[in-house]
Write an enzyme that holds these catalytic residues in place. Structure first.
Site, PDB file in Angstrom:
ATOM      1  N   LYS A 272       0.766  -1.575  -0.646  1.00 59.15           N
ATOM      2  CA  LYS A 272       0.258  -0.101   0.154  1.00 59.15           C
ATOM      3  C   LYS A 272       0.610   1.659  -0.322  1.00 59.15           C
ATOM      4  O   LYS A 272       1.721   1.151   0.020  1.00 59.15           O
ATOM      5  CB  LYS A 272      -1.427  -0.387   1.290  1.00 59.15           C
ATOM      6  CG  LYS A 272      -1.778  -0.743   1.140  1.00 59.15           C
ATOM      7  CD  LYS A 272      -3.436  -1.442   2.818  1.00 59.15           C
ATOM      8  CE  LYS A 272      -4.487  -1.968   1.856  1.00 59.15           C
ATOM      9  NZ  LYS A 272      -4.939  -1.696   2.572  1.00 59.15           N
TER      10      LYS A 272
ATOM     11  N   ARG B  79      -3.218 -10.221   5.102  1.00 54.79           N
ATOM     12  CA  ARG B  79      -3.640 -10.137   3.882  1.00 54.79           C
ATOM     13  C   ARG B  79      -2.824  -9.750   3.245  1.00 54.79           C
ATOM     14  O   ARG B  79      -2.733  -8.441   3.113  1.00 54.79           O
ATOM     15  CB  ARG B  79      -5.554  -9.455   4.402  1.00 54.79           C
ATOM     16  CG  ARG B  79      -6.038  -8.724   2.816  1.00 54.79           C
ATOM     17  CD  ARG B  79      -6.970  -8.854   2.959  1.00 54.79           C
ATOM     18  NE  ARG B  79      -8.286  -8.836   1.438  1.00 54.79           N
ATOM     19  CZ  ARG B  79      -7.805  -7.864   0.259  1.00 54.79           C
ATOM     20  NH1 ARG B  79      -7.082  -7.219   0.479  1.00 54.79           N
ATOM     21  NH2 ARG B  79      -8.640  -7.164  -0.807  1.00 54.79           N
TER      22      ARG B  79
END
Length: 294
Positions: free
Chosen positions: A241, A275
Site C-alpha cells: 500500500k 491479508r
C-alpha cells in the site's frame, strides 16, 4: 466493551478478556491462535497493484495454486476495486466478474476457503451459496443496510473494516477528534449491531489506507495492540500500500520488503490474519515471530 467517552480505556485494555480465536468455515474450525495468511485475488482491471494481471483461467488457477501451496489459509476474491477514487461498478458487473472465478476455484480446489471482498448483501449471499465461506466487508454494513442481516442468516464469518464514506470519497474523510478512540468506538457500535443479529464469528480490520492519511496509518499501527480490548480477531492489510511506498519514495512493485516489515510489527501487536499479495513472505513472518513465543 469500549465507549467513546470512557476515560479509562487503557485500563480496560489491560483487563480485557481473552479474544475468541476460532472461526467456523464450512464446518471447519479455524484456530487463529497461530496467525493465518489470506491471499489476495483481485479480478478487477483497476486494482492498485494487481489489477488486470490475471486475464485468463489458467493464470488464475496457477496463481491460486501457488498461494495455497505457499501456505494461504484463505483466498480473498475482490471483483470491485476499493482503491481511492475507484470507478464504481454495478452489482451485476461485480457478480459477472466474480461468479465464474468462484466456480473455477471451487471446482479445481474442493477444500478451498474463499472469502469474498464485497459490501453488497446480494453479492455476499450469492457468493456464499456458490461456495464461498466468508465475507470481507470494507464498510462494516454501513453501505448496504441489509448486509449484517444477510450475514446472520448465512451464519458465516464476517470481516468488518473501518472506513468513512465510500472508496470514491474516503480520502476526503480523514478528520478525527481522536483517531484511536474514534475507530474503537466505530467497532464497538458495529460489533454490538452484529451481535444483536446473532453474528458469531466477527473479525475486525482497522482499514489501513482507508479514510486515513499516511501519518494516521502509522499512528494506528503504533498503537495496534489497543484493539485487543474489542476481544475479536484482528485482520491487517498493508500489502504494497501507499503508506509503504510513499514513505520509501518507491512504488507498489517495490514495496514487498516494506510490507514484510509492517506485517512483522503487526504480528507482534496481536494480528491474527495477514491479508497479502505475497503469501510466502507473510507465512515466513508468522513462522519467525512464533519463535518468540516459544
Amino acid at each position: 466493551m469500549f465507549y467513546q467517552n470512557d476515560k479509562n480505556w487503557h485500563s480496560q485494555l489491560i483487563s480485557s478478556k481473552n479474544t475468541k480465536m476460532t472461526i467456523n468455515c464450512k464446518g471447519q474450525l479455524i484456530d487463529l491462535t497461530i496467525p493465518k495468511v489470506m491471499g489476495i485475488l483481485n479480478v478487477t482491471p483497476d486494482s492498485f497493484y494487481d489489477g488486470g494481471i490475471y486475464k485468463n483461467n489458467s493464470d488464475i488457477l496457477e496463481h491460486v495454486d501457488k498461494m495455497l501451496n505457499e501456505g494461504a489459509t484463505f483466498i480473498d476474491i475482490g471483483a470491485y476495486s476499493s482503491k481511492p477514487n475507484a470507478v464504481h461498478i454495478s452489482e451485476t458487473e461485480e457478480l459477472q466478474r466474480l461468479l465464474p472465478i468462484l466456480k473455477l476455484l471451487t471446482d479445481a480446489f474442493p477444500d478451498i476457503l474463499i472469502s469474498i471482498d464485497t459490501f453488497r448483501s446480494n453479492v455476499a449471499e450469492t457468493s456464499i451459496n456458490a461456495g464461498a465461506c466468508m465475507i470481507n466487508d470494507i464498510s462494516a454494513g454501513k453501505i448496504d443496510e441489509n448486509m449484517m442481516a444477510t450475514i446472520a442468516k448465512l451464519k458465516v464469518p464476517y470481516v468488518m473494516m473501518h472506513m468513512k464514506g465510500t472508496p470514491q470519497n474516503m480520502q476526503q474523510n480523514t478528520s478525527y477528534e481522536d483517531l484511536l478512540k474514534d475507530i474503537l468506538f466505530y467497532f464497538s457500535e458495529r460489533i454490538e449491531a452484529a451481535k444483536a443479529l446473532g453474528i458469531v464469528d466477527i473479525i475486525i480490520d482497522p482499514g489501513f489506507g482507508f479514510s486515513k492519511t499516511t501519518a494516521q496509518n502509522f499512528e494506528l499501527l503504533k498503537h495496534l495492540e489497543v484493539f485487543k480490548i474489542l476481544e475479536k480477531p484482528l485482520l491487517v492489510g498493508f500489502s504494497r500500500k501507499s503508506m509503504i511506498y510513499k514513505t520509501l519514495k518507491s512504488s507498489a512493485a517495490d514495496a514487498l520488503n516494506g510490507t514484510t516489515v509492517l506485517n512483522t510489527l503487526a504480528l507482534q501487536k496481536n494480528a491474527s490474519i495477514l491479508r497479502v499479495h505475497d503469501v510466502k513472505e507473510a507465512k515466513e513472518c508468522i513462522e519467525l515471530t512464533q519463535q518468540l513465543k516459544l
